[in-house]
Design an enzyme around this catalytic site. Structure first.
Site, mmCIF file in Angstrom:
data_model
loop_
_atom_site.group_PDB
_atom_site.id
_atom_site.type_symbol
_atom_site.label_atom_id
_atom_site.label_comp_id
_atom_site.label_asym_id
_atom_site.label_seq_id
_atom_site.Cartn_x
_atom_site.Cartn_y
_atom_site.Cartn_z
ATOM 1 N N ASN A 43 -32.697 -5.073 41.709
ATOM 2 C CA ASN A 43 -31.592 -5.947 42.073
ATOM 3 C C ASN A 43 -32.095 -7.748 41.776
ATOM 4 O O ASN A 43 -32.468 -8.142 42.432
ATOM 5 C CB ASN A 43 -30.967 -5.887 42.860
ATOM 6 C CG ASN A 43 -29.748 -7.247 44.214
ATOM 7 O OD1 ASN A 43 -29.583 -7.855 43.534
ATOM 8 N ND2 ASN A 43 -29.501 -6.666 45.079
ATOM 9 N N TRP A 44 -30.859 -7.949 40.708
ATOM 10 C CA TRP A 44 -31.647 -9.823 39.715
ATOM 11 C C TRP A 44 -30.975 -10.629 41.359
ATOM 12 O O TRP A 44 -31.493 -12.137 41.395
ATOM 13 C CB TRP A 44 -31.841 -10.012 38.921
ATOM 14 C CG TRP A 44 -32.213 -8.571 37.657
ATOM 15 C CD1 TRP A 44 -34.019 -8.548 38.102
ATOM 16 C CD2 TRP A 44 -32.482 -9.787 36.236
ATOM 17 N NE1 TRP A 44 -34.387 -8.503 37.114
ATOM 18 C CE2 TRP A 44 -34.000 -8.204 36.229
ATOM 19 C CE3 TRP A 44 -31.696 -10.375 35.768
ATOM 20 C CZ2 TRP A 44 -33.400 -8.635 34.758
ATOM 21 C CZ3 TRP A 44 -32.050 -10.354 34.174
ATOM 22 C CH2 TRP A 44 -33.618 -9.752 33.557
ATOM 23 N N LYS A 45 -29.580 -9.985 41.967
ATOM 24 C CA LYS A 45 -28.994 -10.995 42.162
ATOM 25 C C LYS A 45 -28.574 -12.376 42.225
ATOM 26 O O LYS A 45 -28.776 -11.990 39.798
ATOM 27 C CB LYS A 45 -30.242 -11.906 43.530
ATOM 28 C CG LYS A 45 -30.413 -10.079 44.897
ATOM 29 C CD LYS A 45 -31.131 -11.068 45.991
ATOM 30 C CE LYS A 45 -32.094 -9.647 47.006
ATOM 31 N NZ LYS A 45 -32.089 -9.695 47.932
ATOM 32 N N HIS B 145 -23.832 -3.679 50.413
ATOM 33 C CA HIS B 145 -25.713 -4.570 50.059
ATOM 34 C C HIS B 145 -25.242 -5.655 51.279
ATOM 35 O O HIS B 145 -23.890 -5.571 51.125
ATOM 36 C CB HIS B 145 -25.998 -5.574 49.051
ATOM 37 C CG HIS B 145 -26.988 -5.853 49.111
ATOM 38 N ND1 HIS B 145 -27.581 -7.137 49.470
ATOM 39 C CD2 HIS B 145 -28.873 -5.655 48.634
ATOM 40 C CE1 HIS B 145 -28.902 -7.563 49.638
ATOM 41 N NE2 HIS B 145 -29.723 -6.331 48.634
ATOM 42 N N GLU C 221 -26.129 -8.565 51.683
ATOM 43 C CA GLU C 221 -25.357 -9.882 51.593
ATOM 44 C C GLU C 221 -23.849 -9.668 51.119
ATOM 45 O O GLU C 221 -23.920 -11.397 51.246
ATOM 46 C CB GLU C 221 -26.474 -10.619 50.549
ATOM 47 C CG GLU C 221 -28.131 -10.724 51.637
ATOM 48 C CD GLU C 221 -28.911 -10.692 49.546
ATOM 49 O OE1 GLU C 221 -28.615 -10.656 48.407
ATOM 50 O OE2 GLU C 221 -30.136 -10.439 50.055
ATOM 51 N N GLU D 79 -31.650 -0.663 53.843
ATOM 52 C CA GLU D 79 -32.244 -1.433 54.145
ATOM 53 C C GLU D 79 -32.219 -2.458 55.016
ATOM 54 O O GLU D 79 -31.132 -2.894 55.197
ATOM 55 C CB GLU D 79 -31.706 -2.444 52.280
ATOM 56 C CG GLU D 79 -31.813 -1.333 51.154
ATOM 57 C CD GLU D 79 -32.133 -2.724 50.460
ATOM 58 O OE1 GLU D 79 -32.148 -3.080 49.663
ATOM 59 O OE2 GLU D 79 -30.309 -3.563 49.803
ATOM 60 N N GLY E 45 -36.256 -10.088 51.104
ATOM 61 C CA GLY E 45 -36.675 -11.189 51.295
ATOM 62 C C GLY E 45 -37.464 -12.141 52.041
ATOM 63 O O GLY E 45 -37.371 -13.091 52.103
ATOM 64 N N SER F 107 -38.536 -5.979 50.917
ATOM 65 C CA SER F 107 -39.843 -6.349 51.081
ATOM 66 C C SER F 107 -41.156 -5.581 49.830
ATOM 67 O O SER F 107 -42.193 -5.032 50.532
ATOM 68 C CB SER F 107 -40.892 -7.384 51.706
ATOM 69 O OG SER F 107 -39.396 -7.995 52.091
ATOM 70 N N GLY G 264 -35.658 -6.520 45.312
ATOM 71 C CA GLY G 264 -35.404 -7.491 45.309
ATOM 72 C C GLY G 264 -36.234 -8.662 44.611
ATOM 73 O O GLY G 264 -35.964 -7.948 43.189
ATOM 74 N N GLY G 265 -36.984 -9.506 45.227
ATOM 75 C CA GLY G 265 -37.669 -10.791 45.360
ATOM 76 C C GLY G 265 -38.724 -9.983 43.726
ATOM 77 O O GLY G 265 -38.922 -10.863 42.585
HETATM 78 C C1 PEP Z 1 -32.303 -6.520 48.395
HETATM 79 O O1 PEP Z 1 -32.096 -7.311 48.622
HETATM 80 O O2 PEP Z 1 -31.985 -5.385 47.986
HETATM 81 C C2 PEP Z 1 -34.166 -6.421 48.711
HETATM 82 C C3 PEP Z 1 -34.587 -5.247 48.574
HETATM 83 O O3 PEP Z 1 -34.224 -7.644 48.198
HETATM 84 P P1 PEP Z 1 -36.423 -7.590 48.973
HETATM 85 O O4 PEP Z 1 -36.935 -6.870 48.156
HETATM 86 O O5 PEP Z 1 -35.922 -8.772 48.391
HETATM 87 O O6 PEP Z 1 -36.650 -7.703 50.274
#
Ligand code: PEP
Length: 251
Positions: A9-11, A95, A97, A167, A173, A212, A233-234
């Site tokens: 997920n590049w956001k 999600h 967010e 999640e 994040g 994470s 994500g990251g």
């Molecule tokens: C996400 O936003 O779906 C996610 C899991 O982010 P991160 O890996 O950065 O925690």
């Protein structure tokens, strides 16, 4: 045996140059890897371009969000049909967010879930509790409510063509990952909840962990019996990190 999925997920990150170098390396690495599907969800403007860089049969394109409507006067929105037309096979929905910053309620998430499936796509439905909810002892109630808001709306048979992602909001994040035991506990809760309606569907349902995930914790997380890969994500913005996570999904 459920086939793993590792989804990126590049956001709101990236540009064309980064997309080219990242996707080329990920596609080459995933190509031929057994037992895992790789999904890349870039921002909307890059979907077609990223899709064009994919050649491996186990690498797929996904959208980060879609509108709850099919078409009409909804400025700025993008429909499930549109992203399907440009090559998406998956779409993320629910999600945290989107729930938190864009006011997406359980009802909106359920409507979007149905739209995604109506367009022939596979939803990746995200659920997760906040730190407050965990500390107040309502983690299980929160997860079950989020799952059932969709399972009830969508009809349980539609869970056959869906992927879930647990999640925990406190792990997204933040660099703070749920321990493998904490994650497994919730994955088991989700699978048992679905099993109340259909044991077959529950058994086949892929449930990803997100929050994470990094190269150094993916193997342990993914080796839990109810964890079938990850939503990343990251670490999905770093080819080396992401490829190591995909490799963990293939073990
Ligand atoms: C996400 O936003 O779906 C996610 C899991 O982010 P991160 O890996 O950065 O925690």
């Amino acid at each position: 045996m459920r086939r793993s999925i590792v989804a990126a997920n590049w956001k709101l990150n990236g540009n064309l140059e980064m997309a080219k170098s990242l996707v080329t390396v990920i596609d080459a690495h995933s190509n031929g890897l057994e037992g895992v599907d790789t999904v890349i969800c870039p921002p909307f403007p890059y979907l077609s371009y990223v899709g064009g860089l994919m050649s491996a049969s186990n690498v797929h394109l996904g959208a980060q969000s879609i509108a709850e409507y099919e078409s009409g006067a909804y400025t700025g929105e993008v429909s499930a049909e549109m992203v399907a037309e440009v090559g998406c096979r998956y779409a993320i929905v629910g999600h945290s967010e989107r729930r938190e910053y864009y006011g997406e309620t359980d009802a909106i998430v359920a409507a979007k879930f149905s739209r995604i499936q109506a367009a022939g796509l596979i939803p990746i439905l995200c659920v997760g509790e906040s730190l407050d909810q965990r500390e107040q002892g309502v983690m299980q109630d929160t997860i079950v409510r989020q799952v059932n808001a969709v399972a009830a709306e969508a009809n349980i048979s539609n869970m056959q063509n869906a992927v879930l992602a647990y999640e925990p909001i406190w792990a997204i994040g933040t660099g703070e990952t749920a321990s493998p035991e904490q994650a497994q506990e919730v994955h088991e809760i989700i699978r048992s909840e679905i099993a109340k309606q259909s044991t077959d569907i529950a058994e086949g349902l892929r449930i990803l962990y997100g929050g994470s995930v990094k190269a150094n914790n993916a193997v342990e997380l993914f080796s839990q019996p109810d964890i079938d890969g990850g939503l990343i994500g990251g670490a999905s913005l770093d080819a080396e990190q992401f490829n190591a996570i995909v490799a963990a999904g293939s073990l």
